[in-house]
Design an enzyme around this catalytic site. Structure first.
Site, PDB file in Angstrom:
ATOM      1  N   ARG A  23      14.422  23.980 -61.783  1.00  0.00           N
ATOM      2  CA  ARG A  23      15.619  23.329 -62.331  1.00  0.00           C
ATOM      3  C   ARG A  23      16.732  24.358 -62.538  1.00  0.00           C
ATOM      4  O   ARG A  23      16.541  25.376 -63.199  1.00  0.00           O
ATOM      5  CB  ARG A  23      15.295  22.642 -63.654  1.00  0.00           C
ATOM      6  N   GLU A  46       9.332  21.887 -56.314  1.00  0.00           N
ATOM      7  CA  GLU A  46      10.268  20.821 -56.683  1.00  0.00           C
ATOM      8  C   GLU A  46      11.628  21.407 -57.030  1.00  0.00           C
ATOM      9  O   GLU A  46      11.725  22.328 -57.848  1.00  0.00           O
ATOM     10  CB  GLU A  46       9.700  20.060 -57.880  1.00  0.00           C
ATOM     11  N   THR A  75      13.550  14.844 -60.631  1.00  0.00           N
ATOM     12  CA  THR A  75      14.566  13.997 -61.264  1.00  0.00           C
ATOM     13  C   THR A  75      15.099  12.972 -60.265  1.00  0.00           C
ATOM     14  O   THR A  75      16.304  12.733 -60.159  1.00  0.00           O
ATOM     15  CB  THR A  75      15.709  14.841 -61.870  1.00  0.00           C
ATOM     16  N   LYS A 135       2.546  12.175 -63.846  1.00  0.00           N
ATOM     17  CA  LYS A 135       3.053  13.353 -64.553  1.00  0.00           C
ATOM     18  C   LYS A 135       3.175  12.995 -66.028  1.00  0.00           C
ATOM     19  O   LYS A 135       4.067  12.245 -66.414  1.00  0.00           O
ATOM     20  CB  LYS A 135       4.416  13.750 -63.971  1.00  0.00           C
ATOM     21  N   GLY A 165       6.259  22.122 -71.603  1.00  0.00           N
ATOM     22  CA  GLY A 165       5.617  22.959 -72.608  1.00  0.00           C
ATOM     23  C   GLY A 165       4.307  23.577 -72.164  1.00  0.00           C
ATOM     24  O   GLY A 165       3.494  23.987 -72.999  1.00  0.00           O
ATOM     25  N   GLY A 185       8.050  24.665 -65.543  1.00  0.00           N
ATOM     26  CA  GLY A 185       9.497  24.706 -65.474  1.00  0.00           C
ATOM     27  C   GLY A 185      10.067  26.034 -65.916  1.00  0.00           C
ATOM     28  O   GLY A 185       9.925  27.046 -65.227  1.00  0.00           O
ATOM     29  N   SER A 186      10.678  26.053 -67.096  1.00  0.00           N
ATOM     30  CA  SER A 186      11.430  27.234 -67.519  1.00  0.00           C
ATOM     31  C   SER A 186      10.562  28.452 -67.780  1.00  0.00           C
ATOM     32  O   SER A 186      11.061  29.578 -67.788  1.00  0.00           O
ATOM     33  CB  SER A 186      12.244  26.906 -68.771  1.00  0.00           C
TER      34      SER A 186
END
Length: 228
Positions: A23, A46, A75, A135, A165, A185-186
């Site tokens: 992202r 993704e 998304t 998911k 998380g 993700g992050s």
């Protein structure tokens, strides 16, 4: 999705069901990050559509994606997005919600929908619409106990990924309650992190998944021998 991509998807879900969620990535950095992820072992990548110029990034990596790797969009909210993914030959379709119309459109386009859900109703609706996998999001806030409570009514043949998380420190907790994949993700990629740093984290996550799978296999073996 062609036969080669279908085989790649089946192998990824069986052997290394980890999704890299990029992202915020920009087209000018996608190639180096993509190469680091593939070298680390990631097979599912993704690019969320709320990133800068996401279709350009998807097009760049889809054009040179190795046969054992699937790339696509996250998304995904609109039916039109599914047609664009099919045009780019980028079959991975990840949604934050369970919209049956979008899921069915993805299936009709030959994509692999990995569908976001939280409640049993959302999960079962996604399954009926043709989801390839579910998911659970936001997994970190819901907790492993929540997944244990709802897992009994989920279709057993449908893999469930924990997303939101999740990092190396809590993978074992989720693996222990039956989660069959993760999205990162992050903690894996965030704007400003270098490709080399992404690759380092990716290798740690792949190594942890393989450790957990080996431990699970050994435990199953010991339990089987104990029953004889």
């Amino acid at each position: 999705m062609n036969e080669t991509q279908r085989a790649a998807l089946d192998a990824a879900l069986e052997e290394l069901p980890l999704v890299a969620i990029l992202r915020g990535i920009r087209p000018e950095e996608i190639d180096k990050v993509f190469d680091e992820l593939v070298a680390a072992g990631f097979r599912l990548i993704e690019i969320p559509l709320n990133s800068p110029l996401p279709w350009k990034s998807i097009e760049k990596v889809a054009a040179r994606c190795p046969e054992h790797v699937l790339v696509g969009a996250g998304t995904v909210l609109e039916v039109d997005d599914t047609a664009e993914l099919a045009r780019l030959n980028a079959p991975l379709m990840v949604t934050p919600n369970s919209d049956p119309e979008v899921i069915r459109a993805g299936v009709e386009q030959g994509l692999a929908p990995l569908v976001g859900c939280m409640t049993p109703s959302e999960a079962l609706s996604a399954a009926r619409a043709g989801a390839t996998a579910l998911k659970l999001f936001p997994a970190g806030r819901l907790g492993t106990g929540y997944f244990k409570d709802i897992s009994a009514i989920l279709p057993p043949e449908l893999p469930v990924f924990a997303v939101g998380g999740i990092d190396k420190s809590n993978m074992s907790d989720w693996h222990g309650v039956g989660i069959r994949g993760f999205g990162f993700g992050s903690n894996l990629y965030r704007p400003g992190r270098s490709a080399a740093e992404v690759g380092e984290v990716a290798r740690e996550l792949v190594a942890e998944w393989r450790r957990l799978e080996e431990l699970y296999t050994m435990t199953e073996l010991f339990e089987h021998e104990g029953d004889q």
